[in-house]
Each structure stands twice: as structure tokens, then as C-alpha cells.
Design an enzyme around this catalytic site. Structure first.
Site, PDB file in Angstrom:
ATOM      1  N   HIS A  51       0.620  -1.353   0.622  1.00 28.24           N
ATOM      2  CA  HIS A  51      -0.251  -0.438  -0.064  1.00 28.24           C
ATOM      3  C   HIS A  51       1.162   0.915   0.039  1.00 28.24           C
ATOM      4  CE1 HIS A  51      -3.426   2.264   0.768  1.00 28.24           C
ATOM      5  NE2 HIS A  51      -3.814   2.541   2.371  1.00 28.24           N
ATOM      6  N   HIS A 108      -2.470  -2.153  -9.496  1.00 28.46           N
ATOM      7  CA  HIS A 108      -3.587  -2.355  -8.613  1.00 28.46           C
ATOM      8  C   HIS A 108      -4.463  -2.737  -8.110  1.00 28.46           C
ATOM      9  CE1 HIS A 108      -6.633   0.764  -6.826  1.00 28.46           C
ATOM     10  NE2 HIS A 108      -5.577   2.110  -6.895  1.00 28.46           N
ATOM     11  N   ASP A 114       2.054   5.041  -7.260  1.00 32.00           N
ATOM     12  CA  ASP A 114       2.930   5.283  -5.569  1.00 32.00           C
ATOM     13  C   ASP A 114       4.596   5.902  -7.031  1.00 32.00           C
ATOM     14  OD1 ASP A 114       1.770   3.122  -3.075  1.00 32.00           O
ATOM     15  OD2 ASP A 114       2.223   5.458  -3.695  1.00 32.00           O
TER      16      ASP A 114
HETATM   17  C1  SDX Z   1      -1.952   1.897  -3.070  1.00 34.46           C
HETATM   18  O1  SDX Z   1      -6.676   0.880  -2.958  1.00 34.46           O
HETATM   19  C2  SDX Z   1      -5.982   1.618  -3.464  1.00 34.46           C
HETATM   20  O2  SDX Z   1      -6.495   2.558  -3.587  1.00 34.46           O
HETATM   21  C3  SDX Z   1      -4.696   2.110  -3.095  1.00 34.46           C
HETATM   22  C4  SDX Z   1      -3.830   2.876  -3.489  1.00 34.46           C
HETATM   23  C5  SDX Z   1      -4.490   4.745  -2.667  1.00 34.46           C
HETATM   24  O3  SDX Z   1      -4.417   5.581  -2.936  1.00 34.46           O
HETATM   25  O4  SDX Z   1      -4.688   4.036  -1.528  1.00 34.46           O
HETATM   26  O5  SDX Z   1      -4.148   3.256  -4.820  1.00 34.46           O
HETATM   27  C6  SDX Z   1      -2.434   3.456  -3.120  1.00 34.46           C
HETATM   28  O6  SDX Z   1      -1.524   1.257  -2.226  1.00 34.46           O
HETATM   29  C7  SDX Z   1      -1.375   1.710  -4.904  1.00 34.46           C
HETATM   30  C8  SDX Z   1      -0.753   0.119  -4.996  1.00 34.46           C
HETATM   31  C9  SDX Z   1       1.255   0.092  -3.975  1.00 34.46           C
HETATM   32  N1  SDX Z   1       1.328  -1.366  -3.905  1.00 34.46           N
HETATM   33  C10 SDX Z   1       2.616  -1.749  -5.341  1.00 34.46           C
HETATM   34  O7  SDX Z   1       3.185  -1.075  -5.895  1.00 34.46           O
HETATM   35  C11 SDX Z   1       2.689  -2.852  -4.615  1.00 34.46           C
HETATM   36  C12 SDX Z   1       2.748  -4.006  -5.908  1.00 34.46           C
HETATM   37  N2  SDX Z   1       1.843  -4.222  -6.122  1.00 34.46           N
HETATM   38  C13 SDX Z   1       0.690  -5.261  -6.038  1.00 34.46           C
HETATM   39  O8  SDX Z   1       1.313  -5.945  -4.972  1.00 34.46           O
HETATM   40  C14 SDX Z   1       0.057  -5.282  -6.416  1.00 34.46           C
HETATM   41  O9  SDX Z   1      -0.484  -5.186  -7.843  1.00 34.46           O
HETATM   42  C15 SDX Z   1      -1.319  -4.457  -5.737  1.00 34.46           C
HETATM   43  C16 SDX Z   1      -1.042  -5.222  -4.151  1.00 34.46           C
HETATM   44  C17 SDX Z   1      -0.968  -3.041  -5.431  1.00 34.46           C
HETATM   45  C18 SDX Z   1      -3.171  -4.870  -5.987  1.00 34.46           C
HETATM   46  O10 SDX Z   1      -2.730  -6.299  -6.155  1.00 34.46           O
HETATM   47  P1  SDX Z   1      -4.100  -7.582  -6.220  1.00 34.46           P
HETATM   48  O11 SDX Z   1      -4.969  -6.524  -6.639  1.00 34.46           O
HETATM   49  O12 SDX Z   1      -4.249  -8.213  -4.992  1.00 34.46           O
HETATM   50  O13 SDX Z   1      -4.005  -8.453  -7.460  1.00 34.46           O
HETATM   51  P2  SDX Z   1      -2.715  -9.615  -7.040  1.00 34.46           P
HETATM   52  O14 SDX Z   1      -1.261  -9.752  -6.067  1.00 34.46           O
HETATM   53  O15 SDX Z   1      -3.477 -10.963  -6.981  1.00 34.46           O
HETATM   54  O16 SDX Z   1      -1.830  -9.464  -8.522  1.00 34.46           O
HETATM   55  C19 SDX Z   1      -2.862 -10.443  -9.617  1.00 34.46           C
HETATM   56  C20 SDX Z   1      -1.697 -10.834 -10.600  1.00 34.46           C
HETATM   57  C21 SDX Z   1      -0.682 -11.746  -9.943  1.00 34.46           C
HETATM   58  O17 SDX Z   1      -0.318 -12.739 -10.417  1.00 34.46           O
HETATM   59  P3  SDX Z   1      -1.113 -13.969 -11.125  1.00 34.46           P
HETATM   60  O18 SDX Z   1      -1.065 -14.934  -9.667  1.00 34.46           O
HETATM   61  O19 SDX Z   1      -2.507 -13.667 -12.078  1.00 34.46           O
HETATM   62  O20 SDX Z   1      -0.026 -15.135 -12.599  1.00 34.46           O
HETATM   63  O21 SDX Z   1      -0.946 -10.127 -11.164  1.00 34.46           O
HETATM   64  C22 SDX Z   1       0.750 -10.126 -10.629  1.00 34.46           C
HETATM   65  C23 SDX Z   1       0.824 -10.629  -9.974  1.00 34.46           C
HETATM   66  O22 SDX Z   1       1.751 -11.631  -9.521  1.00 34.46           O
HETATM   67  N3  SDX Z   1       0.758  -8.663 -10.242  1.00 34.46           N
HETATM   68  C24 SDX Z   1       2.455  -8.229 -10.480  1.00 34.46           C
HETATM   69  C25 SDX Z   1       2.667  -6.864 -10.227  1.00 34.46           C
HETATM   70  N4  SDX Z   1       0.933  -6.520  -9.678  1.00 34.46           N
HETATM   71  C26 SDX Z   1       0.468  -8.024  -9.096  1.00 34.46           C
HETATM   72  N5  SDX Z   1       3.852  -9.331 -10.764  1.00 34.46           N
HETATM   73  C27 SDX Z   1       4.429  -7.633 -10.877  1.00 34.46           C
HETATM   74  N6  SDX Z   1       4.716  -7.140 -10.220  1.00 34.46           N
HETATM   75  C28 SDX Z   1       3.268  -6.406  -9.376  1.00 34.46           C
HETATM   76  N7  SDX Z   1       3.219  -4.871  -9.559  1.00 34.46           N
END
Ligand code: SDX
Length: 375
Positions: free
Chosen positions: A219, A258, A315
């Protein structure tokens, strides 16, 4: 019992009038105003809009801005709390501790009336920058710098952090960061704020819940991870291989992906524009070029090759902007909180106004009717 949606993905938990997100079209609105329009406001005006549901009249605007600037000062007790926070704790932990201390000093701590919560919330918005800047200067054996009422929210934070006034462009960039970070519907930390408020606890406790939640790397902690990634890559020509290695090791690229946006995060687009502007102004395009190469590789590898909607989120370029603003990486999540406190306050007030205890179910997966058996 309903089907489990892990992480509550897609679950609509409540109704709000604070922010609107269209994750497919990449649209964000604060109180019905598109984020690109919102960028024409000051952070003070955005705070008023979020807390009061409308933009202020000219006289209310002047009164509110003066109020915010008057409330920036924190008492010696809070400064001492920041001093005694031992030096190896994180800024988010120090901020959380300082908010706890502020709650003890507030006579209206348990008063959840609109008037009391607007006052408490406005003061927290005003004081977050002062606490974060004081923490960092004390940690670096320097005395805190008192706030300067003549400066905007963004300019004042950089002034209290550095001891010198920022350039107009730096001040605009910091102000834009706070505006873009202010509010985002029911993200994890805002959900924590509303869950705490839904028990009819108090606003300080709800904000402390939000701080604990924002700290996580999935997050608000992602900005620190982005800064660390930039330092690790060092040169633009190394970016592609770095991303390919992350992917082959099944590691996440921080600042991308996201839960809601399945296209470009509109805030990320704006952050990229202002980061490019300050990069060009400094003449040092290295970090921005690294970022563009990371972005190009992620889009090619995920969106084009794997049809996965992994785009830059809020971010990614925020982290790159912090590089150019020389925000210490260890402060990056706390700086995010300086913007987000206004959204948390607005949601806390909205929850109290039409409350129902937030209490979902869990499906039990253990055994039943076991005897007491000591091993
Ligand atoms: C913020 O919710 C909000 O509004 C948050 C926010 C706000 O203003 O409050 O926007 C701020 O928190 C932004 C997010 C910051 N976090 C990151 O940058 C961390 C990296 N991102 C992820 O870990 C991920 O994208 C999340 C946590 C943000 C969202 O994850 P989800 O919706 O739970 O998706 P998931 O983890 O189930 O991923 C789905 C697929 C997976 O692959 P498969 O298992 O289907 O093969 O997408 C892949 C994931 O591995 N994936 C990524 C990835 N994000 C998702 N692969 C590589 N790099 C990434 N960043």
C-alpha cells in the site's frame, strides 16, 4: 454463506460521496470533480472540499486557510514524544505515536459530533507535516524548524524539512503530491479508518488504524520500494534487465499494478508529467529515464505479452518525484500520509454520519466438537 472474495476483491462495502473511481476508464473524481480539474486547486482548498463536501466561499476559504496555518504548530510535549521515539523506529511509527499523544491532549477526544471531528481533523491535517519534519530533523541531530504561515502546505513542509525555502517549482510539486495522495475511495487504509470509526471509537484511534495500514509495502510503503529500486538500478540502460530479473524470479515490480485500475492510474499520469517537469528543470534526467525504461519494460512484458493489466500506479512516479524533491526515502510513506490524512478525516466523518458496525463473516475451515487434549 456467501462465496469468499479473497481480499474483499470486488465487494461493495458501503456508499460514499467523497471519491469516485472508474478502474476501467481510469477516472478519479473528488466530490464529483475530475482529478485533472482538482489539480487547479491548492491542497488547502482540496482539504476543505473533502471535509465540507463543497468548495468554500471566498470568506470561508480565507478563514480555513488561516486556521490550517495557525494549527501547524505542535506543542513541546509532542515534540518531546518525537524526541524520545528511539532513533531506529520508522517515521510512520513515530507519526502514529505522536497522534496517540495528541489524542491524550484533546478535550474532545471522545466527542464524535460533526463540529468536534471537523476541528480535530483539521488540526491533524495541519500538524502531520510538522510532526514528520520534526521527526526527521531530530533524528539527524538538528532542531525542528517552526512552521512558516506565509508558505503553502507543500512549501512549508519542504521548508521545515530542509531549513531553506523551496523553489516555486518544488513547492508546486510537493503541493501536487499531497493533492494526488489525498483521497482514493475505499483503499486498505481508508477501510481501516472506517472500520474503527464504525465501532464508535474516536477519530484519533481511526487515524492511527489508517497509519498502521498505510505503512505496508503493498500500500503506502510502495514509494519507499520504488526509491530503493531506482537506487539499485542506478543507470537507465540497466532498467530493462532489472525488471526482467524481477519477473523471472516471480518478484513484484513495486509501483505497478492496482486492485481497481486495470489501465493507467490517472494520478500516475499526472505524477509522470510533474516529475518530467522537475527533472528537466534540474537538468538531471537520469532518474526519470530509469523510470521510463522500467515502465516501458513492464508494459511490454505484462500488458503486451501476457495481457495482464499491470500499469504504473500512484506510487511509481510519486517515488521518482521524491527523488527529485530530495525527500529522504525513509520518510516516503509518512509523506504519503501527509496527503492522505485529509481523505481519512472525510471518511471518518462520513462513517459517523451514517454508521453501521462493519463486521463481515469468515467461513470456518477447522474441525468441530474436539475434546480438550493437552499435548
Ligand atoms: C496504493 O487501493 C488503493 O486505492 C491503493 C492506492 C491508494 O491511493 O490508496 O492506490 C495506493 O496502495 C497503490 C498500490 C501500491 N502497491 C504496489 O505498488 C505494490 C505492487 N503492486 C502489487 O502488489 C499489486 O498490484 C497490488 C497489491 C497493488 C494489487 O494487487 P491485487 O489486486 O491483490 O492483485 P494480485 O496480487 O492478486 O495480482 C494479480 C496478478 C498476479 O499474477 P498471477 O498470480 O495472476 O499470475 O498480477 C500480478 C500478480 O503476480 N501482479 C504483479 C504486480 N501486481 C500484480 N506482478 C508483478 N508486479 C506487480 N507490481
Amino acid at each position: 454463506m456467501a462465496e469468499i472474495q479473497k481480499g474483499l476483491e470486488g465487494i461493495v462495502a458501503l456508499e460514499t460521496k467523497i471519491a469516485y473511481i472508474d478502474g476501467i476508464k481510469g477516472i478519479l473524481e473528488y466530490r464529483g470533480i475530475n482529478i485533472n480539474e482538482i489539480m487547479k486547486l491548492s491542497y488547502d482548498e482540496v482539504v476543505y472540499l473533502l471535509l465540507h463536501s463543497k468548495l468554500p466561499t471566498e470568506s470561508d476559504r480565507t478563514k480555513f486557510i488561516n486556521r490550517l496555518r495557525d494549527e501547524r504548530v505542535i506543542d513541546e510535549g509532542t515534540i518531546n514524544i518525537v524526541r524520545v521515539c528511539n532513533f531506529n523506529i520508522e517515521a510512520m511509527d513515530a507519526l502514529r505515536t505522536a497522534v496517540s499523544h495528541l489524542s491524550h491532549c484533546d478535550p474532545d477526544l471522545n466527542d464524535n459530533s460533526l463540529e468536534a471531528n471537523l476541528r480535530k481533523g483539521t488540526e491533524l491535517v495541519a500538524q502531520f507535516p510538522t510532526i514528520v519534519a520534526a521527526f526527521w530533523r531530530i533524528r539527524n541531530m538538528e532542531e525542528p524548524i517552526p512552521p512558516d504561515k506565509t508558505l503553502s502546505h507543500g512549501a512549508n513542509f519542504l521548508y521545515m524539512l530542509r531549513g531553506t525555502k523551496p523553489t516555486a517549482l518544488e513547492a508546486k510539486c510537493m503541493e501536487s503530491d499531497f493533492i494526488l495522495s489525498a483521497e482514493h475511495e475505499l483503499n486498505a487504509s481508508t477501510f481501516s479508518v472506517r472500520t474503527t470509526a464504525s465501532t464508535l471509537s474516536d477519530m484519533h484511534s481511526a487515524i492511527i488504524s489508517g497509519l498502521g495500514t498505510l505503512k505496508g509495502v503493498l500500500h503506502g510503503g510502495a514509494r519507499l520500494a520504488v526509491l530503493e529500486m531506482l537506487d539499485e538500478i542506478e543507470e537507465p540502460e540497466k532498467a530493462e534487465n532489472h525488471v526482467l530479473n524481477l519477473i523471472s524470479n516471480k518478484k513484484r515490480v513495486m509501483g505497478f499494478g492496482h486492485r481497481v485500475y486495470k489501465t493507467f492510474d490517472p494520478r500516475g499520469i499526472i505524477f509522470k508529467q510533474i516529475t518530467k517537469e522537475i527533472a528537466e528543470d534540474t537538468g538531471d534526467l537520469r532518474w526519470f529515464s530509469i523510470a521510463e525504461n522500467i515502465e516501458a519494460t513492464v508494459l511490454r512484458e505484462f500488458v503486451e505479452k501476457r495481457n495482464k493489466p499491470i500499469y504504473p500506479n500512484v506510487d511509481f512516479y510519486a517515488g521518482v518525484l521524491y527523488k527529485y524533491l530530495k525527500i529522504p526515502p525513509l520518510l516516503s510513506t509518512a509523506v504519503f500520509a501527509i496527503g492522505r490524512i485529509s481523505g481519512w478525516v472525510a471518511h471518518c466523518i462520513e462513517q459517523f454520519a451514517d454508521n453501521r458496525l462493519i463486521r463481515p463473516r469468515a467461513r470456518y475451515a477447522g474441525e468441530h466438537d474436539l475434546p480438550i487434549r493437552f499435548l
